[in-house]
Design a protein around this motif. Structure first.
Motif, short mmCIF file in Angstrom:
data_model
loop_
_atom_site.label_atom_id
_atom_site.label_comp_id
_atom_site.label_asym_id
_atom_site.label_seq_id
_atom_site.Cartn_x
_atom_site.Cartn_y
_atom_site.Cartn_z
N VAL A 72 0.84 -1.19 0.00
CA VAL A 72 0.00 0.00 0.00
C VAL A 72 0.88 1.24 0.00
N GLN A 73 0.42 2.27 -0.73
CA GLN A 73 1.13 3.55 -0.75
C GLN A 73 0.12 4.69 -0.59
N GLN A 79 -5.34 6.14 -0.89
CA GLN A 79 -4.38 5.05 -0.95
C GLN A 79 -4.56 4.22 -2.21
N THR A 80 -3.44 3.75 -2.73
CA THR A 80 -3.40 2.81 -3.85
C THR A 80 -2.38 1.75 -3.53
N PHE A 81 -2.25 0.80 -4.45
CA PHE A 81 -1.22 -0.22 -4.31
C PHE A 81 -0.04 0.14 -5.20
N VAL A 157 -5.96 -2.00 -7.29
CA VAL A 157 -6.03 -3.41 -6.91
C VAL A 157 -4.61 -3.96 -6.83
N SER A 158 -4.37 -4.86 -5.90
CA SER A 158 -3.06 -5.48 -5.74
C SER A 158 -2.79 -6.48 -6.87
N ILE A 159 -1.89 -6.13 -7.78
CA ILE A 159 -1.52 -6.94 -8.95
C ILE A 159 -2.77 -7.63 -9.55
N PRO A 160 -3.61 -6.86 -10.22
CA PRO A 160 -4.87 -7.40 -10.73
C PRO A 160 -4.70 -8.52 -11.75
#
Length: 180
Positions: A72-73, A79-81, A157-160
């Motif tokens: 997360v950043q 926040q985004t991934f 999304v985390s590595i979609p």
């Protein structure tokens, strides 16, 4: 997030990645969303529409040296991934050197394949991926030479997952999959 203890989880990625220039995607597949715009799944629905005559490029790499991760950043509520991937190609000759030169200052989309045969995507219509290439000619008689591609992309999304078609010079992968 249920998990049955004892069920194996296969780490790593397979040896081939696919890459395309961001500008060569005319229309991006997207996530299904809820009423306030949040993705309701981790999988893109449908296919990316490519510019006429454009195909995904293939990159072979050493899967034992590949690393794909997400964190997360940013700060609430934005926040985004930060999705990152490192791929190591064993060559450093003229072909590998020429191949990495166009990555400078070029927005891209990259697909990697996990050990279950599912494709994961770096780069999206909102945030293209960036590639930082590097070469190491090795050290001494026992050193290892390599070309390393460090890939980074922000995403919601985390590595979609991408289940759409991947049109390559050798044919279409995932042909007929609609991502539904």
């Amino acid at each position: 997030m249920p998990w049955c203890q004892g069920t194996p989880v296969k780490p790593g990625v397979r040896r081939r990645a696919f890459l395309i220039a961001y500008d060569d995607i005319v229309n991006f597949a997207d996530f299904q969303r809820d009423e306030i715009g949040r993705p309701t799944s981790a999988t893109y629905t449908g296919n990316h529409t490519l510019a006429e005559g454009v195909k995904w490029l293939e990159i072979d790499h050493l899967p034992d040296k590949a690393e794909a991760k997400s964190e997360v950043q940013g700060e609430y509520p934005s926040q985004t991934f930060k999705n990152t991937c490192t791929l190591v190609h064993p060559e450093v000759g003229p072909a590998a050197t020429a191949a990495i030169t166009p990555f400078l200052n070029t927005d891209v989309v990259v697909l990697i394949e996990d050990m279950y045969g599912r494709f994961r995507q770096y780069g999206s219509k909102n945030w293209p991926a960036k590639i930082t290439p590097a070469q190491d000619l090795g050290q001494g008689a026992a050193g290892t030479s390599s070309t390393t591609l460090s890939i980074e992309a922000s995403d919601e999304v985390s590595i979609p997952f991408y289940e759409g078609e991947i049109v390559t010079a050798d044919g279409t992968i995932n042909e007929g999959v609609k991502g539904e």
